[in-house]
Design a protein around this motif. Structure first.
Motif, PDB file in Angstrom:
ATOM      1  N   MET A  23       0.860  -1.280  -0.002  1.00 22.62           N
ATOM      2  CA  MET A  23      -0.256   0.004  -0.068  1.00 22.62           C
ATOM      3  C   MET A  23       0.711   1.302  -0.086  1.00 22.62           C
ATOM      4  N   GLU A  24       0.725   2.063  -0.917  1.00 25.07           N
ATOM      5  CA  GLU A  24       1.534   3.546  -0.941  1.00 25.07           C
ATOM      6  C   GLU A  24       0.796   4.333  -0.133  1.00 25.07           C
ATOM      7  N   ASP A  25       1.590   5.383   0.145  1.00 27.11           N
ATOM      8  CA  ASP A  25       0.954   6.476   1.299  1.00 27.11           C
ATOM      9  C   ASP A  25      -0.271   7.240   0.532  1.00 27.11           C
ATOM     10  N   ASP A  26      -0.417   7.148  -0.754  1.00 26.14           N
ATOM     11  CA  ASP A  26      -1.656   7.878  -1.319  1.00 26.14           C
ATOM     12  C   ASP A  26      -2.861   6.760  -1.562  1.00 26.14           C
ATOM     13  N   GLU A  27      -2.716   5.527  -0.737  1.00 22.23           N
ATOM     14  CA  GLU A  27      -3.822   4.427  -1.342  1.00 22.23           C
ATOM     15  C   GLU A  27      -4.463   4.064   0.113  1.00 22.23           C
ATOM     16  N   ALA A  28      -5.514   3.183  -0.005  1.00 23.52           N
ATOM     17  CA  ALA A  28      -6.282   2.768   1.122  1.00 23.52           C
ATOM     18  C   ALA A  28      -5.945   1.265   0.811  1.00 23.52           C
ATOM     19  N   GLY A  70      -3.531   5.123   3.893  1.00 19.67           N
ATOM     20  CA  GLY A  70      -2.175   5.871   3.991  1.00 19.67           C
ATOM     21  C   GLY A  70      -2.267   7.284   4.445  1.00 19.67           C
ATOM     22  N   SER A  71      -1.039   7.844   4.679  1.00 16.35           N
ATOM     23  CA  SER A  71      -1.053   9.059   5.212  1.00 16.35           C
ATOM     24  C   SER A  71      -1.342  10.224   4.332  1.00 16.35           C
ATOM     25  N   LYS A  72      -1.358  10.000   2.942  1.00 13.90           N
ATOM     26  CA  LYS A  72      -1.489  11.130   1.988  1.00 13.90           C
ATOM     27  C   LYS A  72      -3.105  10.572   1.063  1.00 13.90           C
ATOM     28  N   ALA A  73      -3.547   9.768   1.624  1.00 18.43           N
ATOM     29  CA  ALA A  73      -4.855   9.322   1.049  1.00 18.43           C
ATOM     30  C   ALA A  73      -6.095  10.108   1.945  1.00 18.43           C
ATOM     31  N   LYS A  74      -6.826  11.054   1.124  1.00 20.00           N
ATOM     32  CA  LYS A  74      -7.811  11.678   1.805  1.00 20.00           C
ATOM     33  C   LYS A  74      -9.186  11.334   1.544  1.00 20.00           C
ATOM     34  N   GLY A  75     -10.044  11.494   2.503  1.00 22.64           N
ATOM     35  CA  GLY A  75     -11.535  11.529   2.567  1.00 22.64           C
ATOM     36  C   GLY A  75     -11.992  10.029   2.981  1.00 22.64           C
ATOM     37  N   TRP A  76     -11.123   9.213   3.419  1.00 23.80           N
ATOM     38  CA  TRP A  76     -11.720   7.820   3.941  1.00 23.80           C
ATOM     39  C   TRP A  76     -11.187   7.361   5.279  1.00 23.80           C
ATOM     40  N   SER A  77     -12.022   6.623   6.092  1.00 21.50           N
ATOM     41  CA  SER A  77     -11.509   6.126   7.201  1.00 21.50           C
ATOM     42  C   SER A  77     -11.767   4.816   7.577  1.00 21.50           C
ATOM     43  N   VAL A  78     -10.977   4.064   8.408  1.00 19.19           N
ATOM     44  CA  VAL A  78     -10.966   2.730   8.669  1.00 19.19           C
ATOM     45  C   VAL A  78     -12.290   2.167   8.941  1.00 19.19           C
ATOM     46  N   GLY A  79     -12.792   1.256   8.427  1.00 12.87           N
ATOM     47  CA  GLY A  79     -14.033   0.838   8.995  1.00 12.87           C
ATOM     48  C   GLY A  79     -15.326   0.913   8.011  1.00 12.87           C
ATOM     49  N   GLU A  80     -14.995   2.000   6.820  1.00 14.53           N
ATOM     50  CA  GLU A  80     -16.098   2.129   6.155  1.00 14.53           C
ATOM     51  C   GLU A  80     -16.309   1.129   4.749  1.00 14.53           C
ATOM     52  N   ARG A  81     -17.646   1.044   4.738  1.00 16.95           N
ATOM     53  CA  ARG A  81     -17.897   0.014   3.926  1.00 16.95           C
ATOM     54  C   ARG A  81     -17.837   0.459   2.312  1.00 16.95           C
ATOM     55  N   VAL A  82     -17.123  -0.222   1.344  1.00 15.82           N
ATOM     56  CA  VAL A  82     -16.881   0.257   0.086  1.00 15.82           C
ATOM     57  C   VAL A  82     -17.042  -0.800  -0.992  1.00 15.82           C
ATOM     58  N   LYS A 126      -6.176   3.539  -4.884  1.00 11.62           N
ATOM     59  CA  LYS A 126      -6.257   5.036  -4.333  1.00 11.62           C
ATOM     60  C   LYS A 126      -7.470   5.386  -4.196  1.00 11.62           C
ATOM     61  N   PRO A 127      -7.950   6.528  -3.428  1.00  8.21           N
ATOM     62  CA  PRO A 127      -9.348   6.774  -2.976  1.00  8.21           C
ATOM     63  C   PRO A 127     -10.320   6.997  -4.243  1.00  8.21           C
ATOM     64  N   ALA A 128      -9.573   7.244  -5.416  1.00 11.15           N
ATOM     65  CA  ALA A 128     -10.397   7.581  -6.633  1.00 11.15           C
ATOM     66  C   ALA A 128     -11.077   6.249  -6.831  1.00 11.15           C
ATOM     67  N   ASN A 129     -10.766   5.208  -6.387  1.00  9.05           N
ATOM     68  CA  ASN A 129     -11.323   3.891  -7.031  1.00  9.05           C
ATOM     69  C   ASN A 129     -12.444   3.436  -6.005  1.00  9.05           C
ATOM     70  N   LEU A 130     -12.586   4.203  -5.095  1.00  8.93           N
ATOM     71  CA  LEU A 130     -13.710   3.788  -3.914  1.00  8.93           C
ATOM     72  C   LEU A 130     -15.041   4.430  -3.992  1.00  8.93           C
ATOM     73  N   TYR A 131     -15.980   3.653  -3.777  1.00  5.36           N
ATOM     74  CA  TYR A 131     -17.296   4.346  -3.814  1.00  5.36           C
ATOM     75  C   TYR A 131     -17.974   3.847  -2.328  1.00  5.36           C
ATOM     76  N   ARG A 132     -18.688   4.572  -1.568  1.00  7.97           N
ATOM     77  CA  ARG A 132     -19.401   4.270  -0.531  1.00  7.97           C
ATOM     78  C   ARG A 132     -20.481   3.075  -0.615  1.00  7.97           C
ATOM     79  N   LEU A 133     -20.631   2.075   0.121  1.00  7.73           N
ATOM     80  CA  LEU A 133     -21.554   1.161  -0.218  1.00  7.73           C
ATOM     81  C   LEU A 133     -22.605   1.497   0.882  1.00  7.73           C
TER      82      LEU A 133
END
Ligand SMILES: [Zn+2]
Ligand SMILES: [Zn+2]
Length: 347
Positions: A23-28, A70-82, A126-133
């Motif tokens: 996992m890179e810094d800008d990934e989840a 990752g430290s540079k991945a914005k907008g998401w937190s642990v536990g969110e369904r995606v 990367k966060p751009a590949n995630l959608y909230r479930l």
């Protein structure tokens, strides 16, 4: 991590300690909960599509829970369904900039051409590949958003012809069952589903087909006489399906070519396309329509849950996938459901 791994001998096997994707810094890091078994995976295992070399962790239809950010991945937190969009791209080439990242020369698809997929316990994206479930949707429904995305893209391209028109769908597999529901959601007045397996056609009737035609029992000519359709959708992956689309589409109508048939035999007569004033559309991915797919399911316009015919635990999955590849098992749609990581730690 635990993973179902495809090996050189053309079989998949369970591994207890496969390397975790980096996992890179800008990934989840996403802990996968549901992963659809797609015919693309099966073709790769059989060696009929050479998208990747084994050993390889397949799987591009996935949903899960964020396990690390990752430290540079914005907008998401642990536990969110995606829901995970598996298409990885550079973001800056001409294809990416026109919203067609699936054509990116330096990208690929997780599980297919690019990196470790959802047959493993974790993927890094990367966060751009995630959608909230949404909480109202299951993980299995979340994993169905990938096949829904591709079919939805094709339906959007044929939307004007579908609205208020008649639609015939060839092939009652997962794609065909999605197409017929999308056609309905997009305002088709009549939807006919054509196939060869009664179980799949019955699923089509439950999901809203006005009529199904079983080619084992009657011919198209007998069943349809001279009926023609505004939109003909090929989702069977057969040359015959393409030819049937050509035969039963109305003058001025639209053909959706979706299934791949692996044949280099010409199956479209270009003069007939011109003479019948036809429009032909396709779709392999629709990067801008993921959220719309989720909303269609949430609104009850498309039922993806009842397309899933078999749910496989992680421990059952390897044998089942090998059976599908060997043609001993033909589920409409099989879904691998990974156990929650905590449950495993407790065990
Ligand atoms: Zn697929
Ligand atoms: Zn690109």
């Amino acid at each position: 991590m635990r993973a179902i791994v495809w090996h050189e001998d053309g079989r998949v096997r369970q591994a207890a300690d496969w390397p975790l994707p980096a996992m890179e810094d800008d990934e989840a890091l996403v802990e996968i909960r549901a992963e659809g078994v797609c015919m693309t995976d099966i073709h790769m295992i059989r060696g009929t599509l050479d998208f990747a070399k084994p050993p390889w962790v397949l799987g591009h239809e996935m949903s899960g829970v964020i396990a690390a950010v990752g430290s540079k991945a914005k907008g998401w937190s642990v536990g969110e369904r995606v829901v995970v969009d598996p298409v990885v791209a550079c973001g800056s080439c001409s294809h990416c900039q026109r919203g067609k990242k699936y054509l990116c020369e330096s990208g690929g698809e997780l599980g297919t051409t690019y990196g470790s997929g959802g047959y493993g316990q974790y993927v890094a994206v990367k966060p751009a590949n995630l959608y909230r479930l949404p909480d109202t949707m299951s993980f299995a429904e979340g994993a169905m958003m990938e096949p829904l995305n591709c079919t939805l893209g094709a339906v959007e391209r044929a939307a004007a012809a579908i609205a208020g028109g008649s639609v015939i769908v060839f092939g009652p597999g997962p794609a065909g069952l999605l197409f017929m529901q999308l056609a309905r959601a997009y305002g088709a007045l009549r939807v006919v589903l054509v196939g060869m397996e009664e179980e799949r056609l019955a699923a089509g009737r439950r999901l809203g087909a006005d009529r199904t035609i079983n080619l084992q029992a009657e011919s198209l000519a007998e069943a349809l006489k001279d009926e023609a359709f505004d939109v003909a959708i090929e989702a069977s992956g057969s040359v015959q399906g393409v030819q049937d689309c050509m035969a039963y589409v109305a003058k001025g109508g639209t053909i959706v070519l979706y299934g791949l048939n692996g044949s280099d035999r010409p199956s479209i007569h270009s003069d007939r396309v011109v003479g019948k004033d036809l429009t032909i559309v396709t779709c392999i991915s629709a990067p801008l329509l993921w959220q719309k797919g989720i909303e269609l399911v949430r609104a009850g316009k498309v039922n993806v849950k009842d397309i899933v015919s078999h749910t496989l635990s992680f421990d059952e999955a390897a044998a089942a996938v090998n059976d599908i590849a060997a043609n001993r098992f033909r589920p409409v749609k099989a879904m691998i459901v990974h156990a929650q990581a905590e449950e495993e730690n407790d065990a």
